[in-house]
Design an enzyme around this catalytic site. Sequence first.
Site, PDB file in Angstrom:
ATOM      1  CG  HIS A 260      -2.053   0.966   1.123  1.00 24.25           C
ATOM      2  ND1 HIS A 260      -1.953   2.286   1.469  1.00 24.25           N
ATOM      3  CD2 HIS A 260      -3.305   0.782   0.654  1.00 24.25           C
ATOM      4  CE1 HIS A 260      -3.109   2.876   1.225  1.00 24.25           C
ATOM      5  NE2 HIS A 260      -3.950   1.999   0.731  1.00 24.25           N
ATOM      6  CD  GLU A 318      -8.784  -3.632  -3.317  1.00 23.51           C
ATOM      7  OE1 GLU A 318      -8.887  -3.457  -4.515  1.00 23.51           O
ATOM      8  OE2 GLU A 318      -9.694  -3.353  -2.514  1.00 23.51           O
TER       9      GLU A 318
HETATM   10  N1  ACO Z   1       3.880  -7.704  -4.703  1.00 22.47           N
HETATM   11  C1  ACO Z   1       5.189  -7.711  -4.980  1.00 22.47           C
HETATM   12  N2  ACO Z   1       5.973  -6.625  -4.943  1.00 22.47           N
HETATM   13  C2  ACO Z   1       5.397  -5.467  -4.623  1.00 22.47           C
HETATM   14  C3  ACO Z   1       4.029  -5.366  -4.330  1.00 22.47           C
HETATM   15  C4  ACO Z   1       3.251  -6.549  -4.366  1.00 22.47           C
HETATM   16  N3  ACO Z   1       1.962  -6.548  -4.085  1.00 22.47           N
HETATM   17  N4  ACO Z   1       3.705  -4.071  -4.043  1.00 22.47           N
HETATM   18  C5  ACO Z   1       4.857  -3.383  -4.174  1.00 22.47           C
HETATM   19  N5  ACO Z   1       5.858  -4.219  -4.527  1.00 22.47           N
HETATM   20  C6  ACO Z   1       7.270  -3.849  -4.706  1.00 22.47           C
HETATM   21  C7  ACO Z   1       7.503  -3.145  -6.022  1.00 22.47           C
HETATM   22  O1  ACO Z   1       7.800  -4.049  -7.050  1.00 22.47           O
HETATM   23  C8  ACO Z   1       8.654  -2.237  -5.675  1.00 22.47           C
HETATM   24  O2  ACO Z   1       9.815  -3.043  -5.668  1.00 22.47           O
HETATM   25  P1  ACO Z   1      11.243  -2.396  -6.069  1.00 22.47           P
HETATM   26  O3  ACO Z   1      11.507  -1.345  -5.013  1.00 22.47           O
HETATM   27  O4  ACO Z   1      12.169  -3.551  -6.038  1.00 22.47           O
HETATM   28  O5  ACO Z   1      11.057  -1.804  -7.437  1.00 22.47           O
HETATM   29  C9  ACO Z   1       8.375  -1.849  -4.220  1.00 22.47           C
HETATM   30  O6  ACO Z   1       7.616  -2.923  -3.689  1.00 22.47           O
HETATM   31  C10 ACO Z   1       7.620  -0.549  -4.069  1.00 22.47           C
HETATM   32  O7  ACO Z   1       6.485  -0.588  -4.941  1.00 22.47           O
HETATM   33  P2  ACO Z   1       5.781   0.689  -5.567  1.00 22.47           P
HETATM   34  O8  ACO Z   1       4.991   0.248  -6.769  1.00 22.47           O
HETATM   35  O9  ACO Z   1       6.747   1.801  -5.725  1.00 22.47           O
HETATM   36  O10 ACO Z   1       4.795   1.089  -4.411  1.00 22.47           O
HETATM   37  P3  ACO Z   1       3.532   2.006  -4.578  1.00 22.47           P
HETATM   38  O11 ACO Z   1       3.352   2.724  -3.299  1.00 22.47           O
HETATM   39  O12 ACO Z   1       3.591   2.822  -5.818  1.00 22.47           O
HETATM   40  O13 ACO Z   1       2.394   0.915  -4.812  1.00 22.47           O
HETATM   41  C11 ACO Z   1       0.549  -0.482  -4.689  1.00 22.47           C
HETATM   42  C12 ACO Z   1       1.352   0.615  -3.959  1.00 22.47           C
HETATM   43  C13 ACO Z   1       0.169   0.003  -6.077  1.00 22.47           C
HETATM   44  C14 ACO Z   1      -0.729  -0.784  -3.902  1.00 22.47           C
HETATM   45  C15 ACO Z   1       1.423  -1.764  -4.796  1.00 22.47           C
HETATM   46  O14 ACO Z   1       1.789  -2.202  -3.512  1.00 22.47           O
HETATM   47  C16 ACO Z   1       0.745  -2.881  -5.590  1.00 22.47           C
HETATM   48  O15 ACO Z   1       0.853  -2.912  -6.815  1.00 22.47           O
HETATM   49  N6  ACO Z   1       0.034  -3.829  -4.884  1.00 22.47           N
HETATM   50  C17 ACO Z   1      -0.671  -4.886  -5.576  1.00 22.47           C
HETATM   51  C18 ACO Z   1      -2.011  -4.368  -6.118  1.00 22.47           C
HETATM   52  C19 ACO Z   1      -3.039  -4.103  -5.010  1.00 22.47           C
HETATM   53  O16 ACO Z   1      -3.165  -4.869  -4.060  1.00 22.47           O
HETATM   54  N7  ACO Z   1      -3.779  -2.985  -5.175  1.00 22.47           N
HETATM   55  C20 ACO Z   1      -4.825  -2.557  -4.227  1.00 22.47           C
HETATM   56  C21 ACO Z   1      -4.318  -1.453  -3.344  1.00 22.47           C
HETATM   57  S1  ACO Z   1      -5.422  -1.050  -2.067  1.00 22.47           S
HETATM   58  C22 ACO Z   1      -6.472   0.107  -2.765  1.00 22.47           C
HETATM   59  O17 ACO Z   1      -6.129   0.892  -3.588  1.00 22.47           O
HETATM   60  C23 ACO Z   1      -7.875   0.113  -2.346  1.00 22.47           C
END
Ligand code: ACO
Length: 382
Positions: A260, A318
Amino acid sequence: MTTATPDFVPGLQGVVAAETRLSSVDGQLGELIIAGFPLEEIAGRATFEEMVYLLWYDALPDAQQLADFQQRLGAYRDLPGYTLALLRAAAEQQVPAMDALRMAASTISLRTPGEPDDDQRDALALVARFPTIVAAYWRLHNGEEPVAPRADLSHTANYLYMLTSDVPTDEQVRAMETYLNTVMDHGLNASTFTARVIISTESDMVSAVVGAVGALKGPLHGGAPGPALDMVFEIGDESRAEAYLREKLERGDRLMGFGHRVYKVRDPRADMLSQAAEKLYSADGDLQLYQLAKYVEDMAVTLLEEYKPGRKLQTNVEFYTALLLHGLNLPTDLFSPTFAISRAAGWIAHAFEHQATGRLIRPQSVYTGERNRQWVPLESRK
Ligand code: ACO
């Protein structure tokens, strides 16, 4: 003289772009406050109508206020013929339910003669009609005729009724209402920000909500619960969880339902929904699925720390949304539209708040293109 380059913050992470009395999200403590109430205090107790009233008017209603509000909201439940005609056309093309909702939401700008042309009317009509639109579309999509709303049922009970034509049990209504209350508002998330940007231009409420539906649709925001549940089903058994999750992470895939932007500890909404799901599954469901989901959750959090050390990737809302809504017999295609049914009330609360206190939202960008290019006539270009 050169002008200072403003700092660019990718994704606006950490940028404060609004003041709000609606909700507070503390990502370090894992705390969510909605209009002054800790989430745990209110989500399992309030009705949907009480929660909407609280967000819009900043107080819980007394009995008379609640009855009036239920009556005013309920009056907008029925879908006009033109909205149904649009849904029939969308069903013929089998468009995703979020697209059907977005298109049908736009028809709320059409008024019957004598209806007021103001944001209050639009706010009530949007919240009242979202469940009718989603349920009607889903039935049409599956070759069934829509079920007309029932005025004697609460907003939540009526939604479940319109999906199946069966009056839901009290336990089912409580579970759905807990879900709707839990996700109604959540700080300046992407869809809420969208709604505030649109209303900040002095556009109208329907436009703000339609734009927000578009923002919510994406898998990085509201579109994750379907894939999160698919993952649990694909795993199928605890013995397969570790290998399955490792394979995904080795491939660089994201685990849906984890991570998140704000929460660096377990999302408090996940706790709320996990408890509601346990209650529901214990009452009439398949507790085995609940237990498998808990196992997958623990394994996923452990492996995320191994593969992405220090990123603090924890369970988000989620994951348990998926389990709870599945326990209510909703298909995965309806998970995001059901999220929208709730969040629409939050978007509208933010839009009202912005109208009262906010300014035009207009950030800046940093130019990274070329400068001093020279005009080349068409015949001389290569
Ligand atoms: N699984 C694996 N790796 C992940 C995940 C995940 N669920 N979430 C983040 N990461 C990793 C990224 O690959 C990144 O790795 P890196 O530093 O090696 O490049 C690091 O963690 C940071 O990720 P970002 O994308 O920069 O984090 P951001 O804050 O932009 O993303 C998000 C948050 C979009 C929710 C992300 O965690 C994600 O894609 N989760 C999966 C989708 C999801 O569950 N969405 C619902 C969110 S809740 C809502 O909106 C109601």
